[in-house]
Write an enzyme that holds these catalytic residues in place. Structure first.
Site, PDB file in Angstrom:
ATOM      1  N   GLU A 162      -9.466  -1.995   5.469  1.00  0.00           N
ATOM      2  CA  GLU A 162     -10.030  -1.617   6.758  1.00  0.00           C
ATOM      3  C   GLU A 162     -11.300  -2.432   7.058  1.00  0.00           C
ATOM      4  O   GLU A 162     -11.955  -2.936   6.131  1.00  0.00           O
ATOM      5  CB  GLU A 162     -10.394  -0.117   6.728  1.00  0.00           C
ATOM      6  CG  GLU A 162      -9.203   0.815   6.531  1.00  0.00           C
ATOM      7  CD  GLU A 162      -8.434   1.101   7.817  1.00  0.00           C
ATOM      8  OE1 GLU A 162      -8.157   0.156   8.586  1.00  0.00           O
ATOM      9  OE2 GLU A 162      -8.076   2.272   8.049  1.00  0.00           O
ATOM     10  N   HIS A 179      -6.823  -4.372  10.357  1.00  0.00           N
ATOM     11  CA  HIS A 179      -6.578  -4.221   8.923  1.00  0.00           C
ATOM     12  C   HIS A 179      -5.297  -4.948   8.499  1.00  0.00           C
ATOM     13  O   HIS A 179      -4.357  -5.095   9.286  1.00  0.00           O
ATOM     14  CB  HIS A 179      -6.581  -2.754   8.473  1.00  0.00           C
ATOM     15  CG  HIS A 179      -5.430  -1.924   8.918  1.00  0.00           C
ATOM     16  ND1 HIS A 179      -5.527  -0.578   9.174  1.00  0.00           N
ATOM     17  CD2 HIS A 179      -4.119  -2.231   9.146  1.00  0.00           C
ATOM     18  CE1 HIS A 179      -4.352  -0.101   9.523  1.00  0.00           C
ATOM     19  NE2 HIS A 179      -3.488  -1.088   9.512  1.00  0.00           N
ATOM     20  N   ASP A 203       0.824  -1.211   0.000  1.00  0.00           N
ATOM     21  CA  ASP A 203       0.000   0.000   0.000  1.00  0.00           C
ATOM     22  C   ASP A 203       0.863   1.269   0.000  1.00  0.00           C
ATOM     23  O   ASP A 203       2.085   1.205   0.183  1.00  0.00           O
ATOM     24  CB  ASP A 203      -0.953   0.006   1.214  1.00  0.00           C
ATOM     25  CG  ASP A 203      -0.269  -0.386   2.522  1.00  0.00           C
ATOM     26  OD1 ASP A 203       0.981  -0.334   2.587  1.00  0.00           O
ATOM     27  OD2 ASP A 203      -0.972  -0.741   3.471  1.00  0.00           O
ATOM     28  N   ASN A 206      -7.091  -2.289  14.463  1.00  0.00           N
ATOM     29  CA  ASN A 206      -8.479  -2.637  14.122  1.00  0.00           C
ATOM     30  C   ASN A 206      -8.553  -3.883  13.229  1.00  0.00           C
ATOM     31  O   ASN A 206      -9.606  -4.220  12.714  1.00  0.00           O
ATOM     32  CB  ASN A 206      -9.175  -1.445  13.440  1.00  0.00           C
ATOM     33  CG  ASN A 206      -8.523  -1.063  12.116  1.00  0.00           C
ATOM     34  OD1 ASN A 206      -7.638  -1.748  11.625  1.00  0.00           O
ATOM     35  ND2 ASN A 206      -8.965   0.035  11.532  1.00  0.00           N
TER      36      ASN A 206
END
Ligand code: PGA
Length: 249
Positions: free
Chosen positions: A141, A136, A66, A134
Protein backbone atom coordinates in the site's frame (compact mmCIF):
# COMPACT_ATOMS: atom_id res chain seq x y z
CA UNK A 1 8.64 0.25 -20.01
CA UNK A 2 6.51 -1.04 -22.85
CA UNK A 3 2.85 0.03 -23.02
CA UNK A 4 0.26 -1.96 -24.97
CA UNK A 5 -3.29 -0.68 -25.32
CA UNK A 6 -6.12 -3.01 -26.36
CA UNK A 7 -9.72 -2.40 -27.40
CA UNK A 8 -10.95 -4.59 -24.58
CA UNK A 9 -9.83 -6.68 -21.64
CA UNK A 10 -10.44 -9.94 -23.51
CA UNK A 11 -7.81 -9.08 -26.14
CA UNK A 12 -5.45 -7.88 -23.39
CA UNK A 13 -5.87 -11.21 -21.59
CA UNK A 14 -5.03 -13.14 -24.77
CA UNK A 15 -1.86 -11.06 -25.14
CA UNK A 16 -0.73 -11.75 -21.57
CA UNK A 17 -1.52 -15.46 -21.93
CA UNK A 18 0.71 -15.52 -25.03
CA UNK A 19 3.53 -13.97 -22.97
CA UNK A 20 2.99 -16.67 -20.35
CA UNK A 21 3.03 -19.38 -23.02
CA UNK A 22 6.37 -18.07 -24.27
CA UNK A 23 7.81 -18.24 -20.74
CA UNK A 24 6.43 -21.76 -20.28
CA UNK A 25 8.07 -22.87 -23.52
CA UNK A 26 11.38 -21.15 -22.75
CA UNK A 27 11.99 -22.75 -19.35
CA UNK A 28 12.14 -26.37 -18.21
CA UNK A 29 10.67 -25.35 -14.86
CA UNK A 30 8.76 -22.11 -15.48
CA UNK A 31 7.63 -19.99 -12.53
CA UNK A 32 4.66 -17.64 -12.91
CA UNK A 33 3.96 -14.96 -10.30
CA UNK A 34 0.20 -14.59 -10.13
CA UNK A 35 -2.29 -11.96 -8.99
CA UNK A 36 -5.95 -11.90 -7.97
CA UNK A 37 -8.73 -9.33 -8.43
CA UNK A 38 -11.00 -8.74 -11.42
CA UNK A 39 -8.18 -7.52 -13.66
CA UNK A 40 -6.29 -10.79 -14.32
CA UNK A 41 -9.47 -12.83 -14.96
CA UNK A 42 -9.31 -12.41 -18.79
CA UNK A 43 -5.70 -13.59 -18.64
CA UNK A 44 -6.67 -16.73 -16.71
CA UNK A 45 -9.54 -17.38 -19.12
CA UNK A 46 -7.14 -17.13 -22.06
CA UNK A 47 -4.56 -19.35 -20.34
CA UNK A 48 -7.25 -21.98 -19.68
CA UNK A 49 -8.21 -21.81 -23.37
CA UNK A 50 -4.57 -22.31 -24.36
CA UNK A 51 -4.43 -25.32 -22.06
CA UNK A 52 -7.58 -26.70 -23.70
CA UNK A 53 -5.81 -26.24 -27.05
CA UNK A 54 -2.85 -28.29 -25.89
CA UNK A 55 -0.58 -26.10 -23.73
CA UNK A 56 0.84 -28.33 -21.00
CA UNK A 57 1.04 -26.59 -17.63
CA UNK A 58 2.40 -29.59 -15.73
CA UNK A 59 5.92 -28.13 -15.40
CA UNK A 60 4.63 -24.74 -14.17
CA UNK A 61 5.10 -23.47 -10.64
CA UNK A 62 2.96 -20.56 -9.43
CA UNK A 63 3.59 -18.09 -6.66
CA UNK A 64 0.75 -15.77 -5.67
CA UNK A 65 1.32 -12.25 -4.44
CA UNK A 66 -0.89 -12.09 -1.41
CA UNK A 67 -3.70 -13.45 0.77
CA UNK A 68 -6.16 -12.01 3.26
CA UNK A 69 -5.41 -12.70 6.90
CA UNK A 70 -8.17 -14.67 8.59
CA UNK A 71 -9.75 -16.26 5.52
CA UNK A 72 -9.40 -20.00 5.24
CA UNK A 73 -8.54 -21.29 1.72
CA UNK A 74 -12.10 -22.70 1.59
CA UNK A 75 -13.61 -19.20 2.03
CA UNK A 76 -15.07 -18.09 -1.33
CA UNK A 77 -13.38 -14.67 -1.02
CA UNK A 78 -9.96 -16.04 -0.11
CA UNK A 79 -7.37 -15.67 -2.84
CA UNK A 80 -6.68 -19.40 -2.61
CA UNK A 81 -10.30 -20.00 -3.58
CA UNK A 82 -10.14 -17.36 -6.32
CA UNK A 83 -7.15 -19.07 -7.89
CA UNK A 84 -8.78 -22.47 -7.65
CA UNK A 85 -11.91 -21.16 -9.28
CA UNK A 86 -10.32 -19.12 -12.09
CA UNK A 87 -7.27 -21.21 -12.92
CA UNK A 88 -6.14 -24.22 -10.94
CA UNK A 89 -9.31 -26.32 -11.26
CA UNK A 90 -9.16 -25.93 -15.07
CA UNK A 91 -5.51 -26.76 -15.76
CA UNK A 92 -2.95 -29.43 -14.91
CA UNK A 93 -0.58 -27.61 -12.57
CA UNK A 94 0.29 -30.13 -9.82
CA UNK A 95 -0.96 -29.07 -6.39
CA UNK A 96 2.50 -29.19 -4.83
CA UNK A 97 3.75 -26.63 -7.38
CA UNK A 98 1.21 -24.01 -6.28
CA UNK A 99 2.25 -21.48 -3.63
CA UNK A 100 0.12 -18.93 -1.79
CA UNK A 101 0.67 -17.27 1.57
CA UNK A 102 -1.39 -18.94 4.31
CA UNK A 103 -3.65 -16.28 5.80
CA UNK A 104 -4.72 -18.52 8.68
CA UNK A 105 -1.23 -19.58 9.79
CA UNK A 106 -0.95 -19.63 13.59
CA UNK A 107 2.36 -17.75 13.43
CA UNK A 108 1.99 -15.12 10.73
CA UNK A 109 5.54 -13.81 11.05
CA UNK A 110 6.89 -17.33 10.53
CA UNK A 111 4.56 -17.65 7.54
CA UNK A 112 6.09 -14.49 6.01
CA UNK A 113 9.59 -15.95 6.39
CA UNK A 114 8.41 -19.28 4.94
CA UNK A 115 7.06 -17.42 1.93
CA UNK A 116 10.30 -15.48 1.44
CA UNK A 117 12.04 -18.85 1.32
CA UNK A 118 9.57 -20.10 -1.33
CA UNK A 119 10.30 -16.99 -3.43
CA UNK A 120 14.06 -17.42 -2.95
CA UNK A 121 13.90 -21.05 -4.09
CA UNK A 122 11.71 -20.37 -7.13
CA UNK A 123 12.73 -17.16 -8.90
CA UNK A 124 9.79 -15.84 -10.88
CA UNK A 125 10.12 -15.70 -14.66
CA UNK A 126 6.94 -13.72 -15.35
CA UNK A 127 5.16 -11.68 -12.69
CA UNK A 128 1.58 -10.65 -13.45
CA UNK A 129 0.23 -7.66 -11.51
CA UNK A 130 -2.98 -5.70 -11.20
CA UNK A 131 -2.98 -2.23 -9.68
CA UNK A 132 -5.18 -0.85 -6.92
CA UNK A 133 -6.91 2.50 -7.35
CA UNK A 134 -4.36 3.86 -4.88
CA UNK A 135 -1.45 2.38 -6.84
CA UNK A 136 -0.84 -0.70 -4.71
CA UNK A 137 0.80 -3.76 -6.27
CA UNK A 138 0.17 -6.97 -4.40
CA UNK A 139 -0.94 -5.40 -1.14
CA UNK A 140 2.03 -3.04 -0.99
CA UNK A 141 0.00 0.00 0.00
CA UNK A 142 1.08 3.66 -0.40
CA UNK A 143 3.25 4.61 2.59
CA UNK A 144 6.39 6.48 3.62
CA UNK A 145 8.41 3.35 2.89
CA UNK A 146 7.86 0.26 0.77
CA UNK A 147 8.92 -3.03 2.36
CA UNK A 148 11.14 -5.42 0.49
CA UNK A 149 10.23 -8.76 2.13
CA UNK A 150 6.94 -10.60 2.61
CA UNK A 151 5.03 -8.83 5.39
CA UNK A 152 1.74 -8.31 7.16
CA UNK A 153 -0.07 -5.20 6.03
CA UNK A 154 -2.97 -3.16 7.38
CA UNK A 155 -5.10 -2.52 4.32
CA UNK A 156 -5.85 1.11 3.53
CA UNK A 157 -9.41 2.23 3.91
CA UNK A 158 -9.75 2.76 0.11
CA UNK A 159 -8.57 -0.81 -0.51
CA UNK A 160 -11.10 -2.24 1.94
CA UNK A 161 -13.83 -0.09 0.34
CA UNK A 162 -12.84 -1.20 -3.16
CA UNK A 163 -12.75 -4.89 -2.19
CA UNK A 164 -16.11 -4.65 -0.43
CA UNK A 165 -17.77 -5.30 -3.80
CA UNK A 166 -16.84 -8.96 -3.43
CA UNK A 167 -18.41 -9.31 0.05
CA UNK A 168 -21.98 -9.02 1.35
CA UNK A 169 -20.98 -6.29 3.77
CA UNK A 170 -17.91 -4.03 4.13
CA UNK A 171 -17.57 -5.28 7.73
CA UNK A 172 -16.74 -8.73 6.34
CA UNK A 173 -13.74 -7.48 4.34
CA UNK A 174 -10.50 -8.48 6.08
CA UNK A 175 -8.48 -5.48 7.23
CA UNK A 176 -5.11 -7.22 7.07
CA UNK A 177 -3.25 -9.29 4.53
CA UNK A 178 0.07 -11.02 3.89
CA UNK A 179 1.81 -9.67 0.82
CA UNK A 180 4.99 -10.32 -1.04
CA UNK A 181 7.28 -7.28 -0.76
CA UNK A 182 8.43 -5.06 -3.58
CA UNK A 183 11.88 -6.62 -3.78
CA UNK A 184 10.42 -10.00 -4.66
CA UNK A 185 8.25 -8.37 -7.31
CA UNK A 186 11.23 -6.53 -8.82
CA UNK A 187 13.28 -9.73 -8.87
CA UNK A 188 11.07 -11.28 -11.54
CA UNK A 189 12.72 -11.56 -14.96
CA UNK A 190 9.72 -9.97 -16.59
CA UNK A 191 6.71 -8.07 -15.21
CA UNK A 192 3.29 -7.43 -16.72
CA UNK A 193 1.09 -4.80 -15.08
CA UNK A 194 -2.54 -5.02 -16.21
CA UNK A 195 -5.22 -2.34 -15.70
CA UNK A 196 -8.69 -1.87 -17.14
CA UNK A 197 -11.37 0.79 -16.78
CA UNK A 198 -11.55 4.56 -16.46
CA UNK A 199 -11.16 4.48 -12.67
CA UNK A 200 -7.59 3.21 -13.13
CA UNK A 201 -6.58 5.84 -15.72
CA UNK A 202 -5.21 8.40 -13.30
CA UNK A 203 -3.19 6.02 -11.16
CA UNK A 204 -1.80 4.30 -14.27
CA UNK A 205 -0.61 7.68 -15.62
CA UNK A 206 0.95 8.57 -12.26
CA UNK A 207 2.67 5.19 -12.08
CA UNK A 208 4.26 5.22 -15.49
CA UNK A 209 5.09 8.89 -15.91
CA UNK A 210 5.51 10.49 -12.49
CA UNK A 211 8.88 9.15 -11.28
CA UNK A 212 9.34 6.67 -8.43
CA UNK A 213 7.33 7.54 -5.29
CA UNK A 214 6.39 5.40 -2.30
CA UNK A 215 2.91 6.94 -2.25
CA UNK A 216 2.41 5.35 -5.70
CA UNK A 217 3.80 1.84 -5.14
CA UNK A 218 3.40 0.76 -8.79
CA UNK A 219 5.79 3.55 -9.81
CA UNK A 220 8.63 1.40 -8.46
CA UNK A 221 8.24 -0.67 -11.64
CA UNK A 222 10.08 2.15 -13.42
CA UNK A 223 13.23 0.64 -11.87
CA UNK A 224 12.76 -2.68 -13.68
CA UNK A 225 14.07 -3.21 -17.18
CA UNK A 226 11.42 -5.54 -18.57
CA UNK A 227 7.95 -4.28 -17.75
CA UNK A 228 4.94 -4.35 -20.05
CA UNK A 229 1.90 -2.30 -19.07
CA UNK A 230 -1.21 -3.86 -20.59
CA UNK A 231 -4.24 -1.57 -20.71
CA UNK A 232 -7.62 -1.15 -22.27
CA UNK A 233 -8.44 2.21 -23.84
CA UNK A 234 -10.20 3.47 -20.71
CA UNK A 235 -7.26 2.76 -18.43
CA UNK A 236 -4.93 4.37 -20.98
CA UNK A 237 -7.10 7.51 -21.28
CA UNK A 238 -4.67 9.78 -19.43
CA UNK A 239 -1.75 8.57 -21.52
CA UNK A 240 -3.36 9.40 -24.87
CA UNK A 241 -3.30 12.60 -26.87
CA UNK A 242 -6.49 14.00 -28.44
CA UNK A 243 -6.08 11.80 -31.52
CA UNK A 244 -5.98 8.64 -29.41
CA UNK A 245 -2.23 8.07 -29.69
CA UNK A 246 -0.03 7.23 -26.72
CA UNK A 247 1.84 10.28 -25.44
CA UNK A 248 4.58 8.14 -23.93
CA UNK A 249 6.10 4.92 -25.16
P1 PGA B 1 -8.92 -5.31 -9.26
O1 PGA B 1 -7.83 -5.18 -8.12
O2 PGA B 1 -8.28 -6.08 -10.36
O3 PGA B 1 -10.05 -6.05 -8.64
O4 PGA B 1 -9.27 -3.91 -9.69
C1 PGA B 1 -6.53 -4.87 -8.50
C2 PGA B 1 -5.66 -4.78 -7.26
O5 PGA B 1 -6.15 -4.33 -6.22
O6 PGA B 1 -4.48 -5.12 -7.37
Amino acid sequence: MKIRVFDNSHDAGVYVAALAEQVIEDHASPVLGLATGSTPIPFYEALVRLHQCGLDLAPVKTINLDEYIGLDPSHPQSYAWFMQNHLFSHVNIPKDQIYLPNGVASDLEAECRRYDEVIRKHPVHLQVLGIGINGHIGFNEPDDALLSQTHIVDLRQETVASNARFFHDIEEVPKRAITMGVQAILQADQIVLMAFGREKAQIVAKSVSGGVRTDVPASILNLHKQVTVVLDRDAAAELMDSSGRLRIR
